[in-house]
Design an enzyme around this catalytic site. Sequence first.
Site, PDB file in Angstrom:
ATOM      1  N   LEU A 127       0.863  -1.177   0.000  1.00 53.61           N
ATOM      2  CA  LEU A 127       0.000   0.000   0.000  1.00 53.61           C
ATOM      3  C   LEU A 127       0.900   1.228   0.000  1.00 53.61           C
ATOM      4  O   LEU A 127       1.989   1.204   0.583  1.00 53.61           O
ATOM      5  CB  LEU A 127      -0.897   0.034   1.251  1.00 53.61           C
ATOM      6  CG  LEU A 127      -1.946  -1.073   1.403  1.00 53.61           C
ATOM      7  CD1 LEU A 127      -2.678  -0.924   2.731  1.00 53.61           C
ATOM      8  CD2 LEU A 127      -2.937  -1.068   0.247  1.00 53.61           C
ATOM      9  N   ASP A 128       0.444   2.302  -0.640  1.00 54.62           N
ATOM     10  CA  ASP A 128       1.205   3.546  -0.639  1.00 54.62           C
ATOM     11  C   ASP A 128       1.437   4.019   0.795  1.00 54.62           C
ATOM     12  O   ASP A 128       0.663   3.708   1.702  1.00 54.62           O
ATOM     13  CB  ASP A 128       0.459   4.644  -1.405  1.00 54.62           C
ATOM     14  CG  ASP A 128       0.457   4.409  -2.902  1.00 54.62           C
ATOM     15  OD1 ASP A 128       1.269   3.597  -3.377  1.00 54.62           O
ATOM     16  OD2 ASP A 128      -0.363   5.044  -3.590  1.00 54.62           O
ATOM     17  N   TRP A 129       2.493   4.812   0.971  1.00 46.28           N
ATOM     18  CA  TRP A 129       2.874   5.375   2.268  1.00 46.28           C
ATOM     19  C   TRP A 129       1.683   6.016   2.984  1.00 46.28           C
ATOM     20  O   TRP A 129       1.463   5.794   4.185  1.00 46.28           O
ATOM     21  CB  TRP A 129       3.968   6.417   2.004  1.00 46.28           C
ATOM     22  CG  TRP A 129       4.398   7.217   3.187  1.00 46.28           C
ATOM     23  CD1 TRP A 129       4.997   6.750   4.325  1.00 46.28           C
ATOM     24  CD2 TRP A 129       4.310   8.637   3.335  1.00 46.28           C
ATOM     25  NE1 TRP A 129       5.278   7.795   5.173  1.00 46.28           N
ATOM     26  CE2 TRP A 129       4.870   8.960   4.589  1.00 46.28           C
ATOM     27  CE3 TRP A 129       3.829   9.658   2.530  1.00 46.28           C
ATOM     28  CZ2 TRP A 129       4.944  10.271   5.061  1.00 46.28           C
ATOM     29  CZ3 TRP A 129       3.911  10.960   2.998  1.00 46.28           C
ATOM     30  CH2 TRP A 129       4.457  11.256   4.242  1.00 46.28           C
TER      31      TRP A 129
END
Length: 211
Positions: A56-58
């Site tokens: 998942l993105d930051w």
Amino acid sequence: MPLSNIRIIHQDAAVLVVDKPTLLLSVPGRADDNKDCLITRLQENGYPEARIVHRLDWETSGIILLARDPDTHRELSRQFHDRETEKAYTALCWGQPELDSGTIDLPLRYDPPTKPRHVVDHEHGKHALTFWRVLERCGDWCRVELTPITGRSHQLRVHMLSIGHPLLGDGLYAHPQALAAWPRLCLHASMLSFTHPQSGERLRFECPAPF
């Protein structure tokens, strides 16, 4: 780093299902100051065997699946690659779509001049497909459920931007009003379904969005 606010949703001998907080990388970044991440915290706090299956993105929070042995990792990776998993995200987006649901089929590519942004590119982009539906309408914004059929980087953020409804709090893609409307990126992995590699049972996990 401690596990702190990383909640374990489910664990057994083969898999870990956790709720990743926002502002935490899934895996270490290249720079020395980007080593703190989900997988490192898990490996250093009781789960040394944990292996990342997807990311998942930051800034994106929510459900992420990890394997606890090599065979499980291979099988879960195959399920993601062959699109046998089911995923749904909850998001807040700017504006009010005319329809209550729809499909976005627009190819995407990484855009080096504006890194780390991605853009729609009909000539060089890779196929990307997203289903969306409105869950709740609230004045200047609405709550939507997003279902990515493909798994391109920044797919949901760029696709919603492409139809004129950027996600609230998105520092990369939102216009000033949408950016100021919420203190974080309003994108949360709220549902994941997969087949357990050992039991063969179809599992489904849900995690409500914190916004």
